[in-house]
Design a protein around this motif. Structure first.
Motif, short mmCIF file in Angstrom:
data_model
loop_
_atom_site.label_atom_id
_atom_site.label_comp_id
_atom_site.label_asym_id
_atom_site.label_seq_id
_atom_site.Cartn_x
_atom_site.Cartn_y
_atom_site.Cartn_z
N VAL A 222 0.83 -1.22 0.00
CA VAL A 222 0.00 0.00 0.00
C VAL A 222 0.86 1.27 0.00
O VAL A 222 0.34 2.37 0.12
CB VAL A 222 -0.96 0.02 1.21
N GLY A 223 2.18 1.09 -0.15
CA GLY A 223 3.10 2.22 -0.06
C GLY A 223 2.87 3.30 -1.08
O GLY A 223 3.24 4.46 -0.87
N VAL A 224 2.25 2.96 -2.22
CA VAL A 224 1.99 3.95 -3.25
C VAL A 224 1.04 5.04 -2.74
O VAL A 224 0.98 6.15 -3.29
CB VAL A 224 1.40 3.26 -4.50
N GLN A 225 0.29 4.73 -1.66
CA GLN A 225 -0.64 5.72 -1.09
C GLN A 225 0.05 6.66 -0.10
O GLN A 225 -0.55 7.65 0.32
CB GLN A 225 -1.79 5.00 -0.38
N PHE A 226 1.28 6.33 0.29
CA PHE A 226 1.99 7.17 1.26
C PHE A 226 2.66 8.33 0.55
O PHE A 226 3.07 8.22 -0.61
CB PHE A 226 3.06 6.35 2.01
N ARG A 227 2.82 9.42 1.24
CA ARG A 227 3.53 10.56 0.66
C ARG A 227 5.04 10.40 0.79
O ARG A 227 5.79 10.83 -0.07
CB ARG A 227 3.08 11.86 1.35
N LYS A 228 5.49 9.79 1.87
CA LYS A 228 6.90 9.45 2.08
C LYS A 228 6.96 8.16 2.87
O LYS A 228 6.06 7.84 3.64
CB LYS A 228 7.64 10.55 2.86
N LEU A 229 8.06 7.41 2.67
CA LEU A 229 8.27 6.23 3.51
C LEU A 229 9.76 5.95 3.63
O LEU A 229 10.55 6.25 2.73
CB LEU A 229 7.53 5.01 2.95
N HIS A 230 10.13 5.39 4.75
CA HIS A 230 11.51 4.98 5.00
C HIS A 230 11.45 3.79 5.94
O HIS A 230 11.10 3.92 7.11
CB HIS A 230 12.32 6.12 5.63
N PHE A 231 11.77 2.59 5.40
CA PHE A 231 11.67 1.37 6.18
C PHE A 231 13.02 0.81 6.61
O PHE A 231 13.06 -0.14 7.40
CB PHE A 231 10.92 0.30 5.38
N ASN A 232 14.11 1.34 6.10
CA ASN A 232 15.44 0.79 6.41
C ASN A 232 15.93 1.31 7.76
O ASN A 232 16.71 2.27 7.85
CB ASN A 232 16.42 1.15 5.30
N ASP A 233 15.46 0.66 8.83
CA ASP A 233 15.81 1.15 10.17
C ASP A 233 17.16 0.64 10.66
O ASP A 233 17.51 0.81 11.83
CB ASP A 233 14.72 0.80 11.19
N SER A 234 17.94 0.01 9.79
CA SER A 234 19.32 -0.33 10.13
C SER A 234 20.28 0.77 9.66
O SER A 234 21.47 0.73 9.98
CB SER A 234 19.71 -1.67 9.50
N LEU A 235 19.75 1.72 8.91
CA LEU A 235 20.56 2.81 8.37
C LEU A 235 20.61 3.95 9.38
O LEU A 235 19.59 4.42 9.87
CB LEU A 235 19.96 3.30 7.05
N TRP A 236 21.84 4.41 9.66
CA TRP A 236 22.01 5.56 10.55
C TRP A 236 21.84 6.85 9.74
O TRP A 236 22.45 7.01 8.68
CB TRP A 236 23.38 5.56 11.21
N VAL A 237 21.01 7.77 10.25
CA VAL A 237 20.68 9.00 9.52
C VAL A 237 20.99 10.19 10.43
O VAL A 237 20.57 10.20 11.59
CB VAL A 237 19.19 9.03 9.12
N PRO A 238 21.70 11.21 9.91
CA PRO A 238 21.96 12.40 10.74
C PRO A 238 20.66 13.14 11.03
O PRO A 238 19.76 13.20 10.19
CB PRO A 238 22.90 13.24 9.88
N VAL A 239 20.56 13.70 12.21
CA VAL A 239 19.32 14.33 12.63
C VAL A 239 18.95 15.51 11.73
O VAL A 239 17.77 15.81 11.54
CB VAL A 239 19.41 14.76 14.12
N SER A 240 19.96 16.20 11.17
CA SER A 240 19.66 17.33 10.29
C SER A 240 18.86 16.89 9.07
O SER A 240 17.98 17.61 8.61
CB SER A 240 20.97 18.00 9.84
N ARG A 241 19.15 15.70 8.56
CA ARG A 241 18.41 15.19 7.41
C ARG A 241 16.98 14.82 7.81
O ARG A 241 16.04 15.03 7.04
CB ARG A 241 19.13 13.99 6.82
N ILE A 242 16.83 14.28 9.02
CA ILE A 242 15.49 13.92 9.49
C ILE A 242 14.63 15.16 9.64
O ILE A 242 13.44 15.16 9.28
CB ILE A 242 15.59 13.17 10.84
N LEU A 243 15.20 16.25 10.13
CA LEU A 243 14.45 17.49 10.28
C LEU A 243 14.00 18.02 8.92
O LEU A 243 12.92 18.62 8.81
CB LEU A 243 15.29 18.55 10.99
N ASP A 244 14.81 17.80 7.89
CA ASP A 244 14.42 18.23 6.54
C ASP A 244 13.26 17.40 6.01
O ASP A 244 12.39 17.92 5.30
CB ASP A 244 15.61 18.11 5.58
N GLU A 245 13.23 16.11 6.34
CA GLU A 245 12.21 15.21 5.82
C GLU A 245 10.90 15.27 6.59
O GLU A 245 9.83 14.98 6.04
CB GLU A 245 12.73 13.76 5.83
N ILE A 246 10.98 15.62 7.88
CA ILE A 246 9.79 15.61 8.74
C ILE A 246 9.63 17.01 9.36
O ILE A 246 10.16 17.29 10.45
CB ILE A 246 9.91 14.53 9.84
#
Length: 303
Positions: free
Chosen positions: A186-210
């Motif tokens: 059903v992901g085509v109905q989402f506006r954004k998605l990120h399921f790879n929770d083994s990936l480390w992401v800098p908080v600055s990038r998260i603030l840009d996405e959310i």
């Protein structure tokens, strides 16, 4: 050598191919004489030839545009040569000698750098084994401290009017294999998605996405094992945080792996170049192409 007036340059530029053909026809069939180069300008004893600038003209230029471009190129060339001539005349001999030395050094550096880069590209082993990477990381890990908070998470942005929000929320929380298959379907109905929770992401990038997450509230929301729901005027954000590492903590290997591989490659490259230079000197000494005179060394030390 034949001088060409600016007024006739139009015909030279437009008819270069015709001119080349005529020159070939006029060549002595036995002597194969080289065609005479066309001169378009002179400054002192230096000449600018038509073939020096002809490659700069596009095929679709009109005759008028070709004349204008040629005039600009000739003026720029002449101005540079005249300024250089005046500079050499007015500068002191010491200053000229200093500049000539710098030019010589720069020329030598360009040639040697290009040569060494070609040798490195030809022979460098770019494969960094995982064992090498792990060994280097464990040995130097105290030097790999984070400059920014990093987070492992999964999140979804839903439209405000999304109808199946409760099920999506539950499946994102639990996130087993069946849940992942459902969310993908059903992901085509989402506006954004990120399921790879083994990936480390800098908080600055998260603030840009959310967007609802800000520098002021992220520390309250982005906590290990926390699930949060945020909303703004454009959508609903479902976020599951799995892990967090703060500033000055040791960076995980997976986060800095690309940078470490580049460090190891650069070290390998420098080692190769040092060995290359050493081998070059030794080979030159063996062939009697290089020699250091004892008296020169003594004079250098005493002076």
């Amino acid at each position: 050598m034949r001088l060409v007036k600016i007024g006739t340059l139009k015909f030279l530029l437009v008819g270069t191919c015709l001119l080349a053909g005529l020159l070939c026809i006029s060549c002595d069939s036995f002597g194969k004489k080289e065609p005479e180069r066309e001169v378009v300008a002179r400054v002192g004893e230096e000449y600018l030839y038509l073939d020096d600038i002809s490659d700069l003209f596009a095929d679709n230029l009109s005759a008028e545009d070709s004349i204008a471009l040629a005039s600009n190129l000739i003026t720029k060339w002449a101005t540079q040569r005249l300024l250089l001539s005046r500079a050499k005349f007015n500068l002191s001999e010491d200053k000229i000698a200093e500049f000539e030395s710098l030019i010589s050094d720069y020329r030598a550096d360009l040639y040697t750098r290009a040569y060494k880069e070609a040798l490195v590209a030809q022979s460098e082993d770019t494969l960094i084994l995982d064992s090498e990477l792990s060994e280097f990381y464990e040995k130097e890990r105290v030097n790999f401290r984070l400059q920014e908070k990093i987070v492992q998470l999964r999140f979804i942005e839903l439209p405000l009017q999304f109808l199946n929000r409760e099920e999506v929320t539950e499946r994102l929380r639990r996130f087993n294999e069946n849940d992942l298959r459902f969310l993908d379907s059903v992901g085509v109905q989402f506006r954004k998605l990120h399921f790879n929770d083994s990936l480390w992401v800098p908080v600055s990038r998260i603030l840009d996405e959310i967007p609802p997450l800000t520098a002021e509230n992220e520390s309250d929301n982005l906590k290990k094992s926390q699930f949060i729901e945020l909303e703004d005027g454009s959508g609903v954000y479902l976020i599951k945080v799995t892990d967090v590492l703060g500033v000055n903590e040791i960076a995980p290997l997976s986060y800095i792996e690309p940078r470490l591989r580049q460090v190891l490659l650069n070290r390998r490259k420098m080692k190769y170049l040092r060995e290359l230079e050493s081998d070059l000197i030794n080979e030159a000494i063996r062939r009697n192409e290089f020699e250091i005179y004892d008296n020169a060394q003594e004079n250098t030390i005493t002076n």
